[in-house]
Scaffold this motif. Structure first.
Motif, PDB file in Angstrom:
ATOM      1  N   THR A  12      37.661  27.848  38.772  1.00  0.00           N
ATOM      2  CA  THR A  12      36.921  28.937  39.405  1.00  0.00           C
ATOM      3  C   THR A  12      37.905  29.727  40.259  1.00  0.00           C
ATOM      4  O   THR A  12      39.016  29.265  40.554  1.00  0.00           O
ATOM      5  CB  THR A  12      35.793  28.405  40.299  1.00  0.00           C
ATOM      6  OG1 THR A  12      36.371  27.688  41.404  1.00  0.00           O
ATOM      7  CG2 THR A  12      34.868  27.476  39.523  1.00  0.00           C
ATOM      8  N   LYS A  13      37.494  30.935  40.688  1.00  0.00           N
ATOM      9  CA  LYS A  13      38.422  31.782  41.422  1.00  0.00           C
ATOM     10  C   LYS A  13      38.868  31.135  42.729  1.00  0.00           C
ATOM     11  O   LYS A  13      40.049  31.203  43.101  1.00  0.00           O
ATOM     12  CB  LYS A  13      37.803  33.154  41.689  1.00  0.00           C
ATOM     13  CG  LYS A  13      36.497  33.108  42.486  1.00  0.00           C
ATOM     14  CD  LYS A  13      35.883  34.494  42.644  1.00  0.00           C
ATOM     15  CE  LYS A  13      34.594  34.433  43.464  1.00  0.00           C
ATOM     16  NZ  LYS A  13      33.975  35.761  43.634  1.00  0.00           N
ATOM     17  N   GLU A  14      37.939  30.477  43.445  1.00  0.00           N
ATOM     18  CA  GLU A  14      38.295  29.838  44.720  1.00  0.00           C
ATOM     19  C   GLU A  14      39.222  28.650  44.504  1.00  0.00           C
ATOM     20  O   GLU A  14      40.191  28.461  45.254  1.00  0.00           O
ATOM     21  CB  GLU A  14      37.038  29.373  45.457  1.00  0.00           C
ATOM     22  CG  GLU A  14      36.136  30.480  45.964  1.00  0.00           C
ATOM     23  CD  GLU A  14      35.131  30.939  44.916  1.00  0.00           C
ATOM     24  OE1 GLU A  14      34.339  31.846  45.211  1.00  0.00           O
ATOM     25  OE2 GLU A  14      35.165  30.383  43.793  1.00  0.00           O
TER      26      GLU A  14
ATOM     27  N   LYS B 134      35.191  37.265  47.823  1.00  0.00           N
ATOM     28  CA  LYS B 134      33.777  36.914  47.694  1.00  0.00           C
ATOM     29  C   LYS B 134      32.999  37.939  46.873  1.00  0.00           C
ATOM     30  O   LYS B 134      31.896  37.662  46.405  1.00  0.00           O
ATOM     31  CB  LYS B 134      33.157  36.777  49.084  1.00  0.00           C
ATOM     32  CG  LYS B 134      33.834  35.714  49.953  1.00  0.00           C
ATOM     33  CD  LYS B 134      33.354  35.760  51.382  1.00  0.00           C
ATOM     34  CE  LYS B 134      34.109  34.758  52.257  1.00  0.00           C
ATOM     35  NZ  LYS B 134      33.723  34.841  53.686  1.00  0.00           N
ATOM     36  N   LYS B 135      33.595  39.125  46.696  1.00  0.00           N
ATOM     37  CA  LYS B 135      32.875  40.210  46.026  1.00  0.00           C
ATOM     38  C   LYS B 135      33.345  40.439  44.586  1.00  0.00           C
ATOM     39  O   LYS B 135      32.815  41.322  43.900  1.00  0.00           O
ATOM     40  CB  LYS B 135      33.037  41.509  46.824  1.00  0.00           C
ATOM     41  CG  LYS B 135      32.559  41.390  48.268  1.00  0.00           C
ATOM     42  CD  LYS B 135      32.859  42.660  49.046  1.00  0.00           C
ATOM     43  CE  LYS B 135      32.449  42.505  50.513  1.00  0.00           C
ATOM     44  NZ  LYS B 135      32.775  43.709  51.321  1.00  0.00           N
ATOM     45  N   ILE B 136      34.348  39.685  44.141  1.00  0.00           N
ATOM     46  CA  ILE B 136      34.857  39.910  42.796  1.00  0.00           C
ATOM     47  C   ILE B 136      34.527  38.722  41.899  1.00  0.00           C
ATOM     48  O   ILE B 136      34.287  37.611  42.373  1.00  0.00           O
ATOM     49  CB  ILE B 136      36.382  40.156  42.795  1.00  0.00           C
ATOM     50  CG1 ILE B 136      37.143  38.889  43.211  1.00  0.00           C
ATOM     51  CG2 ILE B 136      36.740  41.311  43.699  1.00  0.00           C
ATOM     52  CD1 ILE B 136      38.643  39.036  43.072  1.00  0.00           C
ATOM     53  N   THR B 137      34.547  38.955  40.603  1.00  0.00           N
ATOM     54  CA  THR B 137      34.254  37.910  39.634  1.00  0.00           C
ATOM     55  C   THR B 137      35.554  37.320  39.097  1.00  0.00           C
ATOM     56  O   THR B 137      36.635  37.884  39.294  1.00  0.00           O
ATOM     57  CB  THR B 137      33.448  38.479  38.454  1.00  0.00           C
ATOM     58  OG1 THR B 137      34.259  39.455  37.763  1.00  0.00           O
ATOM     59  CG2 THR B 137      32.175  39.142  38.950  1.00  0.00           C
ATOM     60  N   ILE B 138      35.454  36.200  38.397  1.00  0.00           N
ATOM     61  CA  ILE B 138      36.631  35.572  37.815  1.00  0.00           C
ATOM     62  C   ILE B 138      37.255  36.479  36.756  1.00  0.00           C
ATOM     63  O   ILE B 138      38.476  36.490  36.571  1.00  0.00           O
ATOM     64  CB  ILE B 138      36.276  34.185  37.200  1.00  0.00           C
ATOM     65  CG1 ILE B 138      37.539  33.447  36.756  1.00  0.00           C
ATOM     66  CG2 ILE B 138      35.298  34.339  36.063  1.00  0.00           C
ATOM     67  CD1 ILE B 138      38.466  33.055  37.878  1.00  0.00           C
ATOM     68  N   GLU B 139      36.434  37.291  36.073  1.00  0.00           N
ATOM     69  CA  GLU B 139      36.955  38.222  35.068  1.00  0.00           C
ATOM     70  C   GLU B 139      37.829  39.283  35.728  1.00  0.00           C
ATOM     71  O   GLU B 139      38.907  39.632  35.213  1.00  0.00           O
ATOM     72  CB  GLU B 139      35.800  38.895  34.305  1.00  0.00           C
ATOM     73  CG  GLU B 139      35.048  37.988  33.351  1.00  0.00           C
ATOM     74  CD  GLU B 139      34.077  37.064  34.061  1.00  0.00           C
ATOM     75  OE1 GLU B 139      33.776  37.329  35.262  1.00  0.00           O
ATOM     76  OE2 GLU B 139      33.616  36.088  33.441  1.00  0.00           O
ATOM     77  N   ILE B 140      37.364  39.799  36.861  1.00  0.00           N
ATOM     78  CA  ILE B 140      38.161  40.798  37.578  1.00  0.00           C
ATOM     79  C   ILE B 140      39.451  40.163  38.075  1.00  0.00           C
ATOM     80  O   ILE B 140      40.537  40.769  38.015  1.00  0.00           O
ATOM     81  CB  ILE B 140      37.361  41.383  38.759  1.00  0.00           C
ATOM     82  CG1 ILE B 140      36.177  42.191  38.242  1.00  0.00           C
ATOM     83  CG2 ILE B 140      38.259  42.260  39.638  1.00  0.00           C
ATOM     84  CD1 ILE B 140      35.259  42.728  39.332  1.00  0.00           C
TER      85      ILE B 140
ATOM     86  N   HIS C 169      41.088  37.730  36.715  1.00  0.00           N
ATOM     87  CA  HIS C 169      41.972  37.617  35.557  1.00  0.00           C
ATOM     88  C   HIS C 169      42.710  38.936  35.314  1.00  0.00           C
ATOM     89  O   HIS C 169      43.915  38.944  35.054  1.00  0.00           O
ATOM     90  CB  HIS C 169      41.170  37.240  34.306  1.00  0.00           C
ATOM     91  CG  HIS C 169      41.049  35.764  34.089  1.00  0.00           C
ATOM     92  ND1 HIS C 169      41.947  35.049  33.338  1.00  0.00           N
ATOM     93  CD2 HIS C 169      40.156  34.865  34.528  1.00  0.00           C
ATOM     94  CE1 HIS C 169      41.599  33.779  33.314  1.00  0.00           C
ATOM     95  NE2 HIS C 169      40.506  33.640  34.038  1.00  0.00           N
TER      96      HIS C 169
END
Length: 258
Positions: A173-175, A231-237, A239
Motif C-alpha cells: 500500500t502507499k503508506e 492522504k489525498k492521493i491513490t496508489i495509482e497516482i 505509481h
C-alpha cells in the motif's frame, strides 16, 4: 542571507517532492549547497540533513513500515551495497565514453551510468504504462531485489532510485511503501554516516550550524506537507509520480548530469 533563503527553499520543496518517491533529496540539495560551500562540507551537510529528515519522516509514517520487507529487502541491500562500493574502488579508473561541457561544467557519460539509467527507464515504464502497472513482484523475490538494488546502488551511489524501483512493484500500500522505504533508507544513512564521521569531525569548525538547522527544519516542513498530500492521493497516482521521477532521473543519469 541569500544562501539561507535558497537552501531552505530547496530543502522544503525537495523534501515535499521526494516524500513520495523515496529518493532525490540528496541529489537536489548537493548542488545547491555546493553553490555556497566547498564540496566536502556540502556532502557532509547534505548527509546530515538527509539523515535527520529521514528520522523525522519515520516519526510521521514509520509505524506503517513492513518489518518483514525491511528484513527481506533491506538487509541484503545493505550487504550488497558494501560489495558494490568495493567494486567501485576497483573500477574508479574506468574512462568515460563521452564528455561534454555545458555552462562551464563538464559532464561525463560512463558505461555504469548508462546501465543504471536503462534499468531505471525500464522500471519507470512499469509505473507509467497502464497495462504494465498491474504487474507486481512475488514477495519471494524481495531478497533478490534487495541484492540487485543494493549492489548497483553501492556501485553508482543511487541506492534510493533503485530501491524505489523495486519496492513500488512489491504490491505494498502507499503508506507501507513509503514507511518501509524510509526505514531502509535510514539503515543506509547510518552506514554512510559511519564512513563520513571522521571527515565530518575534521570539518566541524567550518560547518554553519544555524544554516544546517534552518535547512533541516525546512526539510521537516516539506515532509509534513508531503505527508498531508499523501492522504489525498491513490496508489495509482503514486505509481505515476514515482514513474515520472524514475524516468526523469534515468534521463539525467544517462546524460551524466547526476
Amino acid at each position: 542571507m541569500l544562501e539561507y533563503i535558497i537552501i531552505c527553499l530547496f530543502a522544503l520543496l525537495a523534501s515535499g517532492l521526494t516524500f513520495f518517491s523515496g529518493f532525490g533529496l540528496g541529489t537536489i540539495l548537493l548542488p545547491v549547497f555546493a553553490l555556497f560551500f566547498p564540496l566536502d562540507i556540502s556532502i557532509a551537510l547534505v548527509a546530515i540533513v538527509h539523515f535527520l529528515n529521514n528520522i523525522f519522516k519515520l516519526s510521521l509514517i514509520g509505524r506503517k513500515a513492513d518489518k518483514k520487507v525491511i528484513l527481506k529487502f533491506g538487509i541484503p541491500a545493505i550487504l550488497a551495497a558494501f560489495a558494490g562500493a568495493y567494486l567501485l574502488t576497483l573500477l574508479s579508473e574506468t574512462e568515460a565514453l563521452i564528455s561534454y561541457s555545458l555552462a562551464g561544467t563538464t559532464f561525463y557519460i560512463t558505461p555504469l551510468k548508462l546501465i543504471i539509467a536503462f534499468l531505471l527507464f525500464v522500471f519507470a515504464l512499469f509505473d507509467i504504462v497502464p497495462r504494465l502497472m498491474k504487474l507486481n513482484f512475488d514477495p519471494k523475490y524481495l531478497p533478490l531485489g534487495g541484492l540487485l538494488s543494493g549492489f548497483f546502488g553501492g556501485l553508482s551511489g543511487h541506492q534510493g532510485a533503485l530501491r524505489t524501483a523495486f519496492l513500488i512493484r512489491a504490491g505494498l500500500t502507499k503508506e507501507v511503501f513509503i514507511g518501509t522505504g524510509i526505514a531502509i533508507s535510514i539503515l543506509i544513512d547510518i552506514s554512510r554516516l559511519t564512513v563520513y564521521s571522521a571527515e565530518i569531525l575534521e570539518i566541524k569548525s567550518e560547518i554553519d550550524y544555524p544554516l544546517l538547522i534552518a535547512a533541516t527544519l525546512s526539510a521537516f516542513a516539506g515532509a509534513v506537507i508531503g505527508n498531508s498530500i499523501l492522504k489525498k492521493i491513490t496508489i495509482e497516482i503514486l505509481h505515476r509520480v514515482v514513474g515520472i521521477m524514475l524516468l526523469l532521473f534515468s534521463v539525467l543519469l544517462a546524460l551524466g548530469i547526476v
